[in-house]
Structures are given as C-alpha cells and as structure tokens.
Design an enzyme around this catalytic site. Sequence first.
Site, PDB file in Angstrom:
ATOM      1  N   THR A  79       0.831  -1.200   0.000  1.00 50.86           N
ATOM      2  CA  THR A  79       0.000   0.000   0.000  1.00 50.86           C
ATOM      3  C   THR A  79       0.865   1.250   0.000  1.00 50.86           C
ATOM      4  OG1 THR A  79      -0.127   0.008   2.428  1.00 50.86           O
ATOM      5  CG2 THR A  79      -1.897  -1.118   1.223  1.00 50.86           C
ATOM      6  N   ASN A 135       0.958   4.811   1.524  1.00 50.66           N
ATOM      7  CA  ASN A 135       0.399   5.572   2.644  1.00 50.66           C
ATOM      8  C   ASN A 135       0.510   7.052   2.332  1.00 50.66           C
ATOM      9  OD1 ASN A 135       0.119   3.411   5.046  1.00 50.66           O
ATOM     10  ND2 ASN A 135       1.945   2.963   3.836  1.00 50.66           N
ATOM     11  N   GLU A 155      -4.558   4.567   3.021  1.00 48.17           N
ATOM     12  CA  GLU A 155      -3.673   3.605   2.379  1.00 48.17           C
ATOM     13  C   GLU A 155      -4.281   3.171   1.052  1.00 48.17           C
ATOM     14  OE1 GLU A 155      -1.751   0.732   5.342  1.00 48.17           O
ATOM     15  OE2 GLU A 155      -3.637   1.271   6.319  1.00 48.17           O
TER      16      GLU A 155
END
Length: 313
Positions: free
Chosen positions: A209, A211, A256
């Site tokens: 992911t 962020n 995310e």
Amino acid sequence: MIVVRDLEDIRDTLRGSCLTIGNFDGVHKGHQKLLARTRIRAEAQGLESVAVTFDPHPLRVLAGGNTPPFITLTEQKVELIERQGVNICVLLRFTREMAALEPEAFVRRYLLDGLNMKYMVIGYDYAFGKGRRGNYELLAALGGEHGFQVERVNPYMYGGAVVSSTRIRDLVRAGRVWEAQPLLGRFYTVRGTVEHGQGRGGRLLGFPTANLRLVDELYPAGGVYACWATHNLVTRPAVANIGTNPTFGEQALSVEVHILDFDQDLYGDDLRVQFVQRLRSERKFDGPRELVAQITRDCDLARTILASSQAQP
C-alpha cells in the site's frame, strides 16, 4: 489560462472583461454552468473571460478555524477552473478590510478599475460586500450607472435539489462518493505524498500500500473504496482504506492505497486518488489471515466496479 494575484499586472491590458465571481469551492456543476456562460458571453462580445475568486477563502478569514473542510484548496480550484476554458483567473487576497467594503466601492475598485468589466455573470443567490448588500438588484443598478450588463444564472439542479458545495461536502463526509460524482462532474479526488507506513501491506499481507500524507482537507468517511490512483500521469485501478487499522490496534487515521497489479516504490512521490464507490466500512478482524481474505474480496469487487463504463475516470 492566466492566473493573476495582483490586478496591477493586467490593469492596462484588458480591452474589456466578461467576468463571474465567487468562492467556487469544489468547482461543481453549478460553478461550471456559471463559468461556461461567462466564456460564451465573452466570446460573443469579444471580451476576455475572467473568473474572480478569493485566497484565502473568505470563511477562513471571517470565521478563523471554525470552518468546514473545503472541497478544493486553491491549487486544485485553479486547475479545475482552467478546465472550463476561461482566459483569466483572478485570485484576490481576501481580508477583513475587503469584507468591510461597501459593494459599490468593491465594484469600482476591483471590477471596473481593475478588470475593465463590461459584462457580469452571477449565480442566482450571489451577494457580496458589507452586509451582503451586493445582490443582483444593486448590481443591475450599478450597471446602468457605469455601463456594464449583469446576467443572473439559475441554479443547477440534480435529483430535485440545488447542487451546492454544502450538499457535496455532506455526501463525501458520509462516504457517499458515488452520489457526489454527478454533482461534481467528476469523482471526488484527494492528493497526497506517499510516505513510509508500518510496512505491513506488502510484507505481512501481500498487498503493498501507498500511505498518503494528504494535502486536501476533506476526505470520505472511514472504510474501503474502489478508486482510481494517478501517478506520473498514469491512472490505474486501486482500492483505498481510510481508517485506523483496528485489526492491528492502531488509532491514528491513515489513508492507504493498494494499486491493483502494481508494485513499484512510490515513496516521496505524489498520488491522486479518485474515490468511485464505498465497498464497506472498516472493521476489526481476528487476525491477518481473515484480513487477507477480505482484502482479496475487496479487490475482486473493486475490479468489477471499475470495469463499468459509469466508473471511468
């Protein structure tokens, strides 16, 4: 489009302007209607089309910190105004002194002397100046005195109600991003810089992911969303989670983004996320295995939604 912060830069260069004025928070379909009418009128009369707005937003000056999150901050607002094809965007620095001006003085100083206004397009409920006296009736009277015309545009309606920044803001905050799309004329978008997170997405869960450290103030309600992520001008399907990661006992809010079928290092890069549809609310899972199974289902559902012709960016 030319962006102007100081009217002295163009005071003696305008052969005449057709302008519209407002805060334009969100540059939604109602604002787009005003801007389009301004552009059409300007072209018909051989004038420059001008959008006049304010920086900072007047509410930020008059109400301080007691304001709702804005849909678009200045940079994005200017970008969206440019898409509407006007020639010039004027960013007037809003102050308490400006707020205290009588509308007659504001018109003379900024619109006539500063922008050589010949034609003005305003929204159905627009008012400005001290005591909000600067309404359509007053402007029409000033137009007769100073030789400019004023046109009032009816509100843009959708679903039996007026499209407004407040209505859009409420939908986004409730996570109803799909319903906000026809009011905005686009999917609600946030921007941010990718920063280091806990590193669990790829290492522990198998779903890397990005962020985000958000630039924007308004973000959708916590949950999981099908979205589009744009990096270096390339837009890809993605799934975003807004929340606190309760499965891992965290409390700080995070955004995310897992870009589907993509695994490149984005740290320090800018990312834009268009929220298409809320998939589910955030909840706590018994452990990583249960969470991975749910994320897999989320990604499959997001692929289906984003494949729809109605979900294209």
